[in-house]
Design a protein around this motif. Structure first.
Motif, PDB file in Angstrom:
ATOM      1  N   GLU A   1      16.069 -67.121   4.131  1.00 37.97           N
ATOM      2  CA  GLU A   1      16.877 -66.090   3.474  1.00 37.97           C
ATOM      3  C   GLU A   1      18.298 -66.049   4.024  1.00 37.97           C
ATOM      4  O   GLU A   1      19.258 -65.879   3.269  1.00 37.97           O
ATOM      5  CB  GLU A   1      16.213 -64.721   3.631  1.00 37.97           C
ATOM      6  CG  GLU A   1      14.948 -64.540   2.802  1.00 37.97           C
ATOM      7  CD  GLU A   1      14.391 -63.133   2.894  1.00 37.97           C
ATOM      8  OE1 GLU A   1      15.095 -62.255   3.440  1.00 37.97           O
ATOM      9  OE2 GLU A   1      13.257 -62.909   2.432  1.00 37.97           O
ATOM     10  N   ARG A   2      18.444 -66.198   5.335  1.00 36.34           N
ATOM     11  CA  ARG A   2      19.788 -66.138   5.916  1.00 36.34           C
ATOM     12  C   ARG A   2      20.634 -67.328   5.450  1.00 36.34           C
ATOM     13  O   ARG A   2      21.849 -67.201   5.276  1.00 36.34           O
ATOM     14  CB  ARG A   2      19.712 -66.093   7.439  1.00 36.34           C
ATOM     15  CG  ARG A   2      19.106 -67.318   8.106  1.00 36.34           C
ATOM     16  CD  ARG A   2      19.064 -67.168   9.611  1.00 36.34           C
ATOM     17  NE  ARG A   2      18.467 -68.315  10.271  1.00 36.34           N
ATOM     18  CZ  ARG A   2      17.166 -68.488  10.430  1.00 36.34           C
ATOM     19  NH1 ARG A   2      16.318 -67.572   9.973  1.00 36.34           N
ATOM     20  NH2 ARG A   2      16.696 -69.565  11.053  1.00 36.34           N
TER      21      ARG A   2
ATOM     22  N   TYR B   1      24.580 -78.390   6.549  1.00 33.23           N
ATOM     23  CA  TYR B   1      23.202 -78.586   6.994  1.00 33.23           C
ATOM     24  C   TYR B   1      22.215 -78.313   5.868  1.00 33.23           C
ATOM     25  O   TYR B   1      21.187 -79.004   5.734  1.00 33.23           O
ATOM     26  CB  TYR B   1      22.897 -77.690   8.189  1.00 33.23           C
ATOM     27  CG  TYR B   1      23.308 -78.278   9.519  1.00 33.23           C
ATOM     28  CD1 TYR B   1      22.660 -79.396  10.039  1.00 33.23           C
ATOM     29  CD2 TYR B   1      24.338 -77.727  10.270  1.00 33.23           C
ATOM     30  CE1 TYR B   1      23.027 -79.941  11.267  1.00 33.23           C
ATOM     31  CE2 TYR B   1      24.719 -78.270  11.496  1.00 33.23           C
ATOM     32  CZ  TYR B   1      24.055 -79.369  11.982  1.00 33.23           C
ATOM     33  OH  TYR B   1      24.427 -79.915  13.187  1.00 33.23           O
ATOM     34  N   ALA B   2      22.492 -77.300   5.040  1.00 30.82           N
ATOM     35  CA  ALA B   2      21.615 -77.005   3.906  1.00 30.82           C
ATOM     36  C   ALA B   2      21.562 -78.188   2.947  1.00 30.82           C
ATOM     37  O   ALA B   2      20.498 -78.533   2.416  1.00 30.82           O
ATOM     38  CB  ALA B   2      22.085 -75.738   3.184  1.00 30.82           C
ATOM     39  N   MET B   3      22.725 -78.816   2.721  1.00 31.38           N
ATOM     40  CA  MET B   3      22.748 -79.988   1.852  1.00 31.38           C
ATOM     41  C   MET B   3      21.946 -81.128   2.455  1.00 31.38           C
ATOM     42  O   MET B   3      21.175 -81.801   1.759  1.00 31.38           O
ATOM     43  CB  MET B   3      24.199 -80.427   1.615  1.00 31.38           C
ATOM     44  CG  MET B   3      24.331 -81.661   0.722  1.00 31.38           C
ATOM     45  SD  MET B   3      23.676 -81.440  -0.957  1.00 31.38           S
ATOM     46  CE  MET B   3      24.996 -80.424  -1.676  1.00 31.38           C
TER      47      MET B   3
ATOM     48  N   LEU C   1      19.090 -74.653  -2.494  1.00 32.07           N
ATOM     49  CA  LEU C   1      18.487 -73.568  -1.724  1.00 32.07           C
ATOM     50  C   LEU C   1      16.975 -73.479  -1.886  1.00 32.07           C
ATOM     51  O   LEU C   1      16.359 -72.538  -1.384  1.00 32.07           O
ATOM     52  CB  LEU C   1      19.141 -72.238  -2.129  1.00 32.07           C
ATOM     53  CG  LEU C   1      20.643 -72.162  -1.803  1.00 32.07           C
ATOM     54  CD1 LEU C   1      21.266 -70.909  -2.392  1.00 32.07           C
ATOM     55  CD2 LEU C   1      20.870 -72.218  -0.299  1.00 32.07           C
ATOM     56  N   ASP C   2      16.381 -74.453  -2.537  1.00 33.87           N
ATOM     57  CA  ASP C   2      14.927 -74.475  -2.712  1.00 33.87           C
ATOM     58  C   ASP C   2      14.248 -74.548  -1.344  1.00 33.87           C
ATOM     59  O   ASP C   2      14.405 -75.515  -0.607  1.00 33.87           O
ATOM     60  CB  ASP C   2      14.545 -75.684  -3.560  1.00 33.87           C
ATOM     61  CG  ASP C   2      13.071 -75.719  -3.922  1.00 33.87           C
ATOM     62  OD1 ASP C   2      12.317 -74.820  -3.501  1.00 33.87           O
ATOM     63  OD2 ASP C   2      12.672 -76.664  -4.627  1.00 33.87           O
TER      64      ASP C   2
ATOM     65  N   VAL D   1      25.032 -69.448   2.146  1.00 32.71           N
ATOM     66  CA  VAL D   1      25.496 -70.458   1.194  1.00 32.71           C
ATOM     67  C   VAL D   1      26.072 -69.801  -0.052  1.00 32.71           C
ATOM     68  O   VAL D   1      27.136 -70.203  -0.539  1.00 32.71           O
ATOM     69  CB  VAL D   1      24.351 -71.418   0.834  1.00 32.71           C
ATOM     70  CG1 VAL D   1      24.742 -72.305  -0.347  1.00 32.71           C
ATOM     71  CG2 VAL D   1      23.974 -72.273   2.040  1.00 32.71           C
ATOM     72  N   LEU D   2      25.392 -68.785  -0.576  1.00 34.67           N
ATOM     73  CA  LEU D   2      25.910 -68.110  -1.765  1.00 34.67           C
ATOM     74  C   LEU D   2      27.258 -67.457  -1.479  1.00 34.67           C
ATOM     75  O   LEU D   2      28.164 -67.489  -2.315  1.00 34.67           O
ATOM     76  CB  LEU D   2      24.911 -67.069  -2.262  1.00 34.67           C
ATOM     77  CG  LEU D   2      23.614 -67.612  -2.875  1.00 34.67           C
ATOM     78  CD1 LEU D   2      22.740 -66.466  -3.363  1.00 34.67           C
ATOM     79  CD2 LEU D   2      23.907 -68.570  -4.018  1.00 34.67           C
TER      80      LEU D   2
END
Length: 217
Positions: free
Chosen positions: A174-175, A11-13, A169-170, A180-181
């Motif tokens: 925070e979660r 989802y972040a991607m 991650l731009d 992701v990291l």
């Protein structure tokens, strides 16, 4: 019932790609009369690299696992084949944009048309995956298959992690950053992400839109 698998990275991607599509469309509109200037920016190069890493991981690890799990379900397999075909079309669009940008007599209208098709096509593809594929992943993949995809995805991104992770991650919550990291980066490299990779990314004028010293764009 909650989801079986944590899809935060995926989802972040998708969120990052949508963010960049908005920036790409805006930068292309400002690049009149020659949109080729946009294709020489760090933003285009990062976008292209991240999209390739993400789609390559899906092609190599996710689609084969889904094909195996969907054996004997021709209608569901047909839906997956459409998604795979969209990857092919999007890759060809990016190739065509790069080819057109390298041709001196390629008109700006052609590059603008191709870029607009990429923006429209990728937006639709991301939505299509979320609606058609993500539920299948949660319903039919085994834990082993999902973990294998996660490893392949991490490997594909890891080749350019110093560039892709700050881009990915731009603007993320925070979660999301923490999740992701944890999934994509060894703990020993978290300090490098904070101390070196993020500042280097923040210094980039990704799409060539920062004001010049005299205040002009």
């Amino acid at each position: 019932m909650g989801d079986r698998f944590d899809m935060t990275v995926t989802y972040a991607m998708h969120d990052a790609l949508r963010r960049e599509l908005y920036s790409l469309a805006g930068a292309a509109a400002r690049a009149d009369p020659d949109p080729r200037t946009v294709l020489r920016t760090a933003g285009w190069k990062l976008f292209r690299r991240a999209l390739h890493a993400h789609h390559a991981a899906e092609d190599d690890a996710l689609w084969p696992a889904l094909r195996q799990a969907l054996h004997g379900r021709p209608l569901a397999l047909a839906r997956l084949e459409v998604i795979e075909a969209e990857h092919v079309v999007l890759a060809r669009l990016i190739e065509a944009i790069d080819e057109a940008s390298a041709v001196p007599d390629a008109g700006p209208d052609l590059i603008g048309e191709l870029t607009g098709s990429l923006v429209t096509g990728l937006r639709g593809h991301l939505r299509h995956e979320e609606q058609a594929v993500f539920p299948l992943v949660q319903a039919i993949l085994s834990e082993e298959q999902w973990e294998h995809f996660g490893r392949v995805h991490a490997q594909r991104i890891g080749v350019d992690a110093a560039r892709i992770l700050p881009w990915l991650l731009d603007g993320a919550a925070e979660r999301t950053v923490a999740a992701v990291l944890t999934q994509l980066l060894p703990e020993s490299e978290h300090r490098a992400y904070t101390d070196r990779w993020q500042p280097a990314y923040a210094a980039l004028d990704r799409w060539g839109i920062r004001a010049a010293p005299d205040g002009t764009p």
